[in-house]
Motif scaffolding. Structure first.
Motif, short mmCIF file in Angstrom:
data_model
loop_
_atom_site.label_atom_id
_atom_site.label_comp_id
_atom_site.label_asym_id
_atom_site.label_seq_id
_atom_site.Cartn_x
_atom_site.Cartn_y
_atom_site.Cartn_z
N ASN A 164 0.81 -1.21 0.00
CA ASN A 164 0.00 0.00 0.00
C ASN A 164 0.84 1.27 0.00
O ASN A 164 0.29 2.37 0.08
N THR A 165 2.16 1.10 -0.06
CA THR A 165 3.03 2.27 0.03
C THR A 165 2.78 3.26 -1.09
O THR A 165 2.89 4.46 -0.89
N SER A 166 2.42 2.76 -2.27
CA SER A 166 2.22 3.66 -3.39
C SER A 166 0.88 4.37 -3.30
O SER A 166 0.59 5.25 -4.09
N ARG A 167 0.07 4.02 -2.31
CA ARG A 167 -1.24 4.64 -2.15
C ARG A 167 -1.27 5.62 -0.98
O ARG A 167 -2.29 6.23 -0.71
N THR A 168 -0.18 5.73 -0.28
CA THR A 168 -0.14 6.59 0.90
C THR A 168 0.40 7.97 0.55
O THR A 168 1.46 8.10 -0.04
N CYS A 169 -0.32 9.01 0.95
CA CYS A 169 0.12 10.37 0.70
C CYS A 169 1.24 10.73 1.69
O CYS A 169 1.04 10.63 2.90
N ASP B 148 6.02 6.35 -8.43
CA ASP B 148 7.19 5.55 -8.07
C ASP B 148 8.07 6.31 -7.09
O ASP B 148 8.59 5.75 -6.15
N GLU B 149 8.20 7.60 -7.31
CA GLU B 149 9.00 8.43 -6.41
C GLU B 149 8.34 8.48 -5.04
O GLU B 149 8.99 8.40 -4.01
N ASN B 150 7.02 8.59 -5.03
CA ASN B 150 6.26 8.63 -3.78
C ASN B 150 6.43 7.32 -3.01
O ASN B 150 6.64 7.32 -1.80
N ALA B 151 6.35 6.20 -3.70
CA ALA B 151 6.51 4.91 -3.05
C ALA B 151 7.89 4.78 -2.44
O ALA B 151 8.06 4.27 -1.34
N ALA B 152 8.90 5.27 -3.15
CA ALA B 152 10.27 5.21 -2.65
C ALA B 152 10.41 6.02 -1.37
O ALA B 152 11.07 5.59 -0.42
N LYS B 153 9.77 7.17 -1.30
CA LYS B 153 9.82 7.99 -0.10
C LYS B 153 9.16 7.28 1.07
O LYS B 153 9.67 7.30 2.19
N ASN B 154 8.02 6.65 0.83
CA ASN B 154 7.31 5.95 1.89
C ASN B 154 8.10 4.75 2.38
O ASN B 154 8.16 4.49 3.58
N ILE B 155 8.71 4.01 1.46
CA ILE B 155 9.52 2.86 1.83
C ILE B 155 10.71 3.31 2.66
O ILE B 155 11.04 2.71 3.68
N LEU B 156 11.33 4.40 2.25
CA LEU B 156 12.48 4.92 2.98
C LEU B 156 12.07 5.33 4.39
O LEU B 156 12.74 5.00 5.36
N ARG B 157 10.94 5.99 4.51
CA ARG B 157 10.47 6.45 5.80
C ARG B 157 10.15 5.26 6.71
O ARG B 157 10.52 5.25 7.88
#
Ligand SMILES: [Zn+2]
Length: 69
Positions: A1-6, A35-44
């Motif tokens: 769900n990482t790509s769906r999280t703001c 994809d960039e958003n998902a990367a940020k969420n995964i990193l966080r």
């Protein structure tokens, strides 16, 4: 769900992901490359998980050693 999280407000919705490439938050209007958003969420998430591991190890090291004395 990482790509769906703001990353801005934390709103999670499948509608946030407008297309495969474009993320658009239905709550606050934040727009980004998905994809960039998902990367940020995964990193966080990875950083917070790492911080929890460090904290748990630190607490173990801080246990009293009176029993060994
Ligand atoms: Zn948002």
């Amino acid at each position: 769900n990482t790509s769906r999280t703001c990353p801005k407000c934390g709103h999670i919705s499948k509608d946030n992901r407008k297309t495969q490439a474009v993320f658009c938050c239905k709550s606050c209007g934040y727009t980004a490359n998905a994809d960039e958003n998902a990367a940020k969420n995964i990193l966080r998430e990875g950083l917070s998980r790492l911080a929890q591991e460090v904290n748990s190890k630190r607490s173990q090291h801080c246990e009293p050693t009176e029993a060994e004395q």
